[in-house]
Design a protein around this motif. Structure first.
Motif, PDB file in Angstrom:
ATOM      1  N   ILE A 311       0.837  -1.206   0.000  1.00 47.12           N
ATOM      2  CA  ILE A 311       0.000   0.000   0.000  1.00 47.12           C
ATOM      3  C   ILE A 311       0.871   1.255   0.000  1.00 47.12           C
ATOM      4  CG2 ILE A 311      -1.715   1.307   1.307  1.00 47.12           C
ATOM      5  CD1 ILE A 311      -2.694  -1.409   2.419  1.00 47.12           C
ATOM      6  N   GLY A 312       1.873   1.295   0.901  1.00 48.73           N
ATOM      7  CA  GLY A 312       2.747   2.465   0.995  1.00 48.73           C
ATOM      8  C   GLY A 312       3.536   2.696  -0.278  1.00 48.73           C
ATOM      9  N   GLY A 313       4.048   1.609  -0.860  1.00 47.45           N
ATOM     10  CA  GLY A 313       4.810   1.758  -2.100  1.00 47.45           C
ATOM     11  C   GLY A 313       3.955   2.274  -3.237  1.00 47.45           C
ATOM     12  N   SER A 314       2.714   1.783  -3.331  1.00 50.65           N
ATOM     13  CA  SER A 314       1.814   2.238  -4.388  1.00 50.65           C
ATOM     14  C   SER A 314       1.488   3.721  -4.225  1.00 50.65           C
ATOM     15  CB  SER A 314       0.519   1.410  -4.373  1.00 50.65           C
ATOM     16  OG  SER A 314       0.789   0.053  -4.624  1.00 50.65           O
ATOM     17  N   LEU A 315       1.201   4.142  -2.964  1.00 46.73           N
ATOM     18  CA  LEU A 315       0.901   5.555  -2.730  1.00 46.73           C
ATOM     19  C   LEU A 315       2.118   6.439  -3.012  1.00 46.73           C
ATOM     20  CD1 LEU A 315      -1.205   5.269   0.554  1.00 46.73           C
ATOM     21  CD2 LEU A 315      -2.040   5.716  -1.765  1.00 46.73           C
ATOM     22  N   GLN A 319       2.137   9.369  -5.766  1.00 45.58           N
ATOM     23  CA  GLN A 319       2.512  10.751  -5.478  1.00 45.58           C
ATOM     24  C   GLN A 319       3.655  11.209  -6.368  1.00 45.58           C
ATOM     25  OE1 GLN A 319       0.973  12.882  -3.135  1.00 45.58           O
ATOM     26  NE2 GLN A 319       2.208  14.369  -4.288  1.00 45.58           N
ATOM     27  N   ARG A 320       4.622  10.310  -6.620  1.00 46.95           N
ATOM     28  CA  ARG A 320       5.776  10.654  -7.459  1.00 46.95           C
ATOM     29  C   ARG A 320       5.330  10.985  -8.887  1.00 46.95           C
ATOM     30  NH1 ARG A 320      11.237   9.802  -7.022  1.00 46.95           N
ATOM     31  NH2 ARG A 320      12.386   9.515  -8.989  1.00 46.95           N
ATOM     32  N   ARG A 321       4.416  10.162  -9.434  1.00 49.05           N
ATOM     33  CA  ARG A 321       3.957  10.415 -10.794  1.00 49.05           C
ATOM     34  C   ARG A 321       3.131  11.712 -10.874  1.00 49.05           C
ATOM     35  NH1 ARG A 321       7.538   7.735 -11.599  1.00 49.05           N
ATOM     36  NH2 ARG A 321       7.618   5.604 -12.457  1.00 49.05           N
ATOM     37  N   HIS A 326       2.950  13.021 -14.706  1.00 46.53           N
ATOM     38  CA  HIS A 326       2.667  11.868 -15.556  1.00 46.53           C
ATOM     39  C   HIS A 326       1.340  11.233 -15.125  1.00 46.53           C
ATOM     40  CE1 HIS A 326       7.279  11.405 -16.282  1.00 46.53           C
ATOM     41  NE2 HIS A 326       6.757  12.463 -16.892  1.00 46.53           N
ATOM     42  N   GLN A 327       0.464  10.936 -16.068  1.00 48.61           N
ATOM     43  CA  GLN A 327      -0.860  10.405 -15.767  1.00 48.61           C
ATOM     44  C   GLN A 327      -1.050   8.955 -16.233  1.00 48.61           C
ATOM     45  OE1 GLN A 327      -3.167  12.345 -14.172  1.00 48.61           O
ATOM     46  NE2 GLN A 327      -1.647  13.998 -14.051  1.00 48.61           N
ATOM     47  N   GLU A 328      -0.062   8.406 -16.969  1.00 46.05           N
ATOM     48  CA  GLU A 328      -0.345   7.154 -17.673  1.00 46.05           C
ATOM     49  C   GLU A 328      -0.452   5.934 -16.756  1.00 46.05           C
ATOM     50  OE1 GLU A 328       4.075   8.011 -17.775  1.00 46.05           O
ATOM     51  OE2 GLU A 328       2.209   9.076 -18.249  1.00 46.05           O
ATOM     52  N   TYR A 333      -1.199   1.988 -10.075  1.00 45.35           N
ATOM     53  CA  TYR A 333      -0.805   2.075  -8.667  1.00 45.35           C
ATOM     54  C   TYR A 333      -2.026   2.012  -7.743  1.00 45.35           C
ATOM     55  CZ  TYR A 333       3.563   3.588 -10.789  1.00 45.35           C
ATOM     56  OH  TYR A 333       4.701   3.652 -11.541  1.00 45.35           O
ATOM     57  N   VAL A 334      -3.124   2.581  -8.192  1.00 48.66           N
ATOM     58  CA  VAL A 334      -4.361   2.500  -7.399  1.00 48.66           C
ATOM     59  C   VAL A 334      -4.815   1.054  -7.264  1.00 48.66           C
ATOM     60  CG1 VAL A 334      -6.815   3.104  -7.349  1.00 48.66           C
ATOM     61  CG2 VAL A 334      -5.115   4.842  -7.957  1.00 48.66           C
ATOM     62  N   GLU A 335      -4.743   0.298  -8.356  1.00 44.46           N
ATOM     63  CA  GLU A 335      -5.165  -1.103  -8.319  1.00 44.46           C
ATOM     64  C   GLU A 335      -4.261  -1.924  -7.407  1.00 44.46           C
ATOM     65  OE1 GLU A 335      -7.820  -2.489  -9.456  1.00 44.46           O
ATOM     66  OE2 GLU A 335      -8.551  -0.582 -10.271  1.00 44.46           O
TER      67      GLU A 335
END
Length: 662
Positions: A311-315, A319-321, A326-328, A333-335
């Motif tokens: 969860i933390g890595g995805s968030l 945030q980094r993107r 970047h939106q792609e 990451y949400v999934e």
């Protein structure tokens, strides 16, 4: 002397506890006690002595003789006595007066001449198992000696006739006795059979005995009965027979075939079996308690760290993107985060199941019918190469269970069985009515009463005694790394315990595993479940909600989502604020409250207080854990529901809409 015999601890002898004595032994002892001569009944392979007062006065004085070996008591005279003892055990009765022995009486220290009588005694199957030993003083005159001898022989003849009277034994035996034909149909049963199993003559005469045998024992009983008839086996047989009420008693049988009829004598060993199981379970409960706590803490930390890292890595990447513009890959990451959250939800639900704090929705069910309905699902879990053997009781008692949790438990057990069998083998699913006469497995376990047992048996590789003792510990697993979380069996353990039952495992390496579950009998009638109708209501229309939860972040998220779904939401953090808001800003269409609130005032009490003001108030309880199970009557009140954290916000809104539409 009779009172001394009754108080003596016969469990330390080969005769066993006094209540288990065979009828011929008890009859012989009763007759021996009224004999005017020094007499003793000598019984069993150890030749244990049961004697009258005159026998004690002659030999013992203060020396204990009850339960002693006959050859030990008469060791000084064994050379002369021994041959006559062996003749008696071969079936010959003898009055030995031509070679009298001189015995020194312990009380008087006076030597006297005595003659001895040996009368064989037979058991319920007409086998010689002992003899009556009578001692007659021959020091007196010849006339007196002849008179005493005639009386002794008449007394021995009387005992011999009574003990040999089959009808007398048939009526008095405490063991179940029955006669069956060559076709294994019941011809006669004795009163003990009727007392133990409850069947009367008119109900079972002519019935095949196999109709009363437990389904799992039928094949063994049929083979053993044929061996008895062919006189190929004298081994004892243990099997279970059905009581008229539907539960089973376990018997240990011996039998004799006379050419046309098979006579069998069975001792009820149900309590012995239950006691052995209680002792076994007590050992399991007392092992590795502190280690279990450490295993739980370590496993929980490992699993939650993995999930939180996801969860933390995805968030962090999300945030980094966003910072990079970047939106792609944002949806990706949400999934990933949602997947970790779902796994965390499943983990906490399993832990709640183990701790017996998950909310259940039990209802009366026919276990056989429910298992049959689950057969397609279980077949998918097991695979095509696992053969399922169904051994279901003829008329199982009703049980009260949560069907969804029962299905989840069976899926876990079948998945474990498939792994143990390496995808190819046999799985037996067995149900049986069982009546407990004493607490099981100990005083703090199940109370005496009626239960339905569900056994799941595989022929896989099994497990060691050490692994079986730890099988219900959370996060303990014998599977390779990455193949199992170690929460399947703990979930089963918690579900069975929360349902008022008990579960245990029997296993040995290379001999498969057997998981046994006992569920209390339910006397309620079975009613078909009402179909669940879910209305299609995507948005609310301004209904007012009072949201009570002390967790700020969660309360903010729930409030925001519910407002987006069209609700008017008022949120507070504790019970006092909730009651104040309810009194001054009401009415509310629905109150959503956490059960565990700070300040010593729980969500249950909040609901009761609000319903004292507004009896029809609808309440939706939400909770992640409660140290006390919810009262069933609380959830049965109209307008009441429960959701278990963690849950999806969308499901929370849908549940609120569903309650408001009722």
């Amino acid at each position: 002397m009779g009172e001394r015999i009754a108080q003596f601890d016969w469990r330390t002898t080969a005769l066993g506890p006094l209540p288990h004595w065979q009828a011929p032994l008890r009859i012989a002892v009763d007759m021996m006690l009224v004999s005017p001569f020094p007499s003793a009944v000598v019984w069993g392979p150890d030749m244990s002595i049961v004697h009258n007062a005159a026998y004690q006065a002659l030999l013992g004085g203060g020396r204990p003789l009850l339960g002693q070996r006959f050859d030990s008591v008469w060791s000084e005279h064994w050379q002369g006595i021994g041959p006559w003892v062996f003749k008696a055990l071969e079936g010959s009765a003898h009055f030995v007066d031509d070679q009298p022995l001189m015995v020194e009486c312990d009380n008087t220290a006076v030597k006297a001449w005595y003659a001895f009588s040996y009368t064989p005694i037979r058991d319920e199957l007409n086998d010689i198992v002992g003899f009556l030993h009578t001692v007659i003083e021959t020091t007196a005159s010849v006339d007196a000696h002849a008179r005493w001898r005639d009386q002794a022989l008449a007394f021995e003849g009387q005992i011999k006739r009574i003990v040999a009277d089959r009808e007398h034994i048939w009526q008095l035996s405490r063991d179940a006795m029955l006669v069956v034909s060559r076709e294994l149909r019941i011809q006669a049963v004795n009163p003990a059979w009727q007392r133990i199993l409850g069947w009367h003559d008119e109900q079972i005469l002519g019935m095949p005995i196999l109709d009363l045998v437990h389904p799992a024992d039928k094949a063994e009983v049929e083979v053993s009965a044929l061996e008895f008839i062919r006189d190929k086996s004298v081994e004892q047989l243990e099997t279970r027979l059905r009581h008229v009420d539907g539960h089973y008693h376990c018997f240990r049988w011996t039998a004799r075939f006379d050419g046309s009829l098979l006579t069998a004598v069975g001792r009820d060993i149900t309590e012995e079996r239950e006691e052995a199981m209680r002792q076994s379970e007590a050992l399991l409960r007392d092992t590795q308690r502190l280690e279990s706590v450490g295993q739980l803490a370590g496993g929980m930390a490992h699993e939650m760290n993995n999930l939180l890292s996801g969860i933390g890595g995805s968030l962090e990447m999300l945030q980094r993107r966003l910072d990079q513009g970047h939106q792609e890959r944002l949806q990706h990451y949400v999934e990933l985060a949602r997947d970790s959250v779902q796994r965390a939800m499943s983990l906490t639900h399993r832990l709640l199941a183990f701790s017996r704090h998950q909310p259940l929705s039990p209802r009366p069910i026919d276990l056989n019918r429910q298992l049959s309905a689950m057969e397609p699902l279980l077949g998918q879990v097991l695979g095509a190469e696992i053969r399922v053997i169904w051994e279901l009781d003829v008329q199982p008692w009703t049980v009260c269970l949560d069907i969804a949790q029962l299905e989840s438990a069976l899926v876990n057990l079948c998945a474990n069985a498939r792994e143990a069998c390496l995808g190819r083998g046999e799985l037996t699913i067995r149900t049986i009515n069982q009546r407990l006469s004493t607490a099981f497995p100990g005083d703090n376990g199940l109370s005496p009463g009626d239960y339905v047992a569900l056994h799941i048996i595989d022929n896989g590789h099994g497990m060691s005694a050490e692994d079986a003792a730890r099988a219900f510990e959370p996060f303990f697993t014998t599977k390779p790394m990455g193949r199992g979380s170690g929460l399947g069996l703990p979930m089963v353990y918690g579900f069975v315990g929360q349902s008022g039952g008990h579960v245990w495992i029997e296993s040995a390496p290379d001999h498969g595993s057997k998981v046994s579950m006992l569920f209390p009998r339910c006397h309620e009638s079975i009613e078909p479940p009402a179909p669940a109708l879910v209305p299609a209501m995507p948005r609310a229309s301004g209904q007012r909600l009072l949201l009570v939860d002390d967790e700020l972040n969660l309360r903010v998220l729930m409030g925001e989502f519910l407002r987006e779904r069209g609700f008017e939401v008022s949120d507070v953090a504790d019970a006092n604020a909730a009651l104040d808001r309810f009194r001054h800003d009401g009415p509310f269409d629905l109150v959503i409250t956490d059960i565990g609130l700070p300040g010593g005032f729980s969500g249950r009490q909040v609901a009761r207080a609000m319903r004292m003001i507004e009896p029809e108030q609808k309440i939706l309880f939400i909770t992640g854990y409660t140290d006390q199970p919810l009262e069933p009557q609380l959830l049965e009140i109209p307008g009441t529901a429960l959701m278990l954290k963690p849950f999806q916000l969308n499901n929370l809104a849908n549940q609120a809409l569903l309650m408001l539409s009722e």
